[in-house]
Design an enzyme around this catalytic site. Structure first.
Site, PDB file in Angstrom:
ATOM      1  N   ARG A 103      -0.650  -1.272  -6.388  1.00 19.83           N
ATOM      2  CA  ARG A 103      -1.504  -2.490  -5.796  1.00 19.83           C
ATOM      3  C   ARG A 103      -2.331  -3.315  -6.263  1.00 19.83           C
ATOM      4  O   ARG A 103      -1.991  -5.160  -6.124  1.00 19.83           O
ATOM      5  CB  ARG A 103      -1.780  -2.630  -4.657  1.00 19.83           C
TER       6      ARG A 103
ATOM      7  N   ARG B 274       0.517  -1.586   0.049  1.00 18.49           N
ATOM      8  CA  ARG B 274       0.039  -0.359  -0.140  1.00 18.49           C
ATOM      9  C   ARG B 274       0.942   1.456  -0.152  1.00 18.49           C
ATOM     10  O   ARG B 274       2.414   1.260   0.685  1.00 18.49           O
ATOM     11  CB  ARG B 274      -0.842   0.081   0.870  1.00 18.49           C
TER      12      ARG B 274
ATOM     13  N   HIS C 264      -3.654  -8.628   3.580  1.00 14.35           N
ATOM     14  CA  HIS C 264      -5.160  -9.028   3.733  1.00 14.35           C
ATOM     15  C   HIS C 264      -6.236  -9.255   4.870  1.00 14.35           C
ATOM     16  O   HIS C 264      -5.288  -9.874   4.587  1.00 14.35           O
ATOM     17  CB  HIS C 264      -6.439  -9.068   2.719  1.00 14.35           C
TER      18      HIS C 264
ATOM     19  N   HIS D 106      -2.417   3.958  -5.815  1.00 15.90           N
ATOM     20  CA  HIS D 106      -2.874   2.516  -4.667  1.00 15.90           C
ATOM     21  C   HIS D 106      -3.368   2.040  -6.521  1.00 15.90           C
ATOM     22  O   HIS D 106      -3.376   0.192  -5.707  1.00 15.90           O
ATOM     23  CB  HIS D 106      -4.033   2.716  -4.100  1.00 15.90           C
TER      24      HIS D 106
ATOM     25  N   TYR E 280     -11.066  -9.770  -6.199  1.00 13.28           N
ATOM     26  CA  TYR E 280     -10.756  -9.487  -7.448  1.00 13.28           C
ATOM     27  C   TYR E 280     -11.014 -10.915  -8.519  1.00 13.28           C
ATOM     28  O   TYR E 280     -10.886 -10.315  -9.570  1.00 13.28           O
ATOM     29  CB  TYR E 280      -8.772  -9.427  -7.472  1.00 13.28           C
TER      30      TYR E 280
ATOM     31  N   LYS F 153      -2.809  -1.462   8.490  1.00 12.69           N
ATOM     32  CA  LYS F 153      -4.070  -1.174   8.345  1.00 12.69           C
ATOM     33  C   LYS F 153      -4.157  -2.880   9.158  1.00 12.69           C
ATOM     34  O   LYS F 153      -3.860  -3.788   8.787  1.00 12.69           O
ATOM     35  CB  LYS F 153      -4.382  -1.575   6.384  1.00 12.69           C
TER      36      LYS F 153
END
Length: 212
Positions: free
Chosen positions: A144, A39, A175, A141, A184, A64
């Site tokens: 990524r 990120r 994640h 972003h 995705y 995150k």
């Protein structure tokens, strides 16, 4: 998604930034994001101590969702980061009070994650990348997303067990759970088509195998 040609154009577009140190910083930042899927905010928060060039590992701490992880680097990426550290040292200096951030701006302070979009817009323009009708402006972003989709496309095309590898990719990306990575498969038409093709492919049982 960025194409390979667009990523190269972005790297070239950084040459339009000034002073020269700012250009080198942004070229290295874009290259790292494209090569690892970090990120942008994670890259900004890296310290010099988080980047282990000897072992080719980046330590991403307390990011995150409060997750930490190790990200392994390709030797070519390690070489580029090592070059940046040399240029950075010449610009910032090596005193105890020097900024510990790995990526620093031309004022010798850490890059501000909230202001990345301003400079990236300039890089996109310099790269000659236009916004297609009906699409939003390109974001840093998106590198990524490009990394993630490209990785899965390569796995499908090489015949790997993508479902089995997705939890590994989730861990690599930081994640919170594999469901964030599975997204995705549904969001990218090409991935969905490859996944559907894998499911529709005839299954070979031992009795149906090729004759010896």
């Amino acid at each position: 998604m960025f194409t390979d040609a667009e990523v190269l154009a972005l790297l070239g577009g950084t040459d339009r930034l000034s002073p020269r140190f700012r250009a080198v910083t942004w070229r290295t930042l874009i290259g790292l994001l494209a090569a690892t899927g970090l990120r942008p905010g994670e890259a900004c928060h890296l310290t010099v101590g988080d980047v282990d060039l000897a072992n080719g590992v980046v330590q991403v701490l307390d990011t995150k969702f409060g997750k930490s992880r190790l990200v392994f680097l390709h030797p070519t990426t390690t070489t580029v980061l090592g070059h940046y550290l040399q240029v950075r040292h010449d610009w910032v200096g090596g005193t105890v009070r020097a900024c510990p951030a790995f990526f620093v701006n031309s004022r010798r302070a850490a890059l501000d994650p909230d202001r990345l979009g301003v400079t990236f817009k300039q890089v996109v323009a310099a790269a000659g990348i236009t916004i297609r009708p009906g699409h939003r402006p390109r974001r840093l972003h998106d590198l990524r997303h490009t990394y993630t989709v490209t990785t899965m496309l390569d796995w499908y095309r090489d015949g790997h067990d993508v479902q089995g590898r997705l939890p590994l990719l989730s861990t690599w990306l930081g994640h919170v759970d594999p469901a964030s990575t599975y997204w995705y498969l549904h969001a990218v038409p090409e991935l969905l088509a490859l996944a559907a093709g894998r499911l529709d492919a005839p299954q070979v049982t031992p009795s149906e195998g090729p004759a010896s």
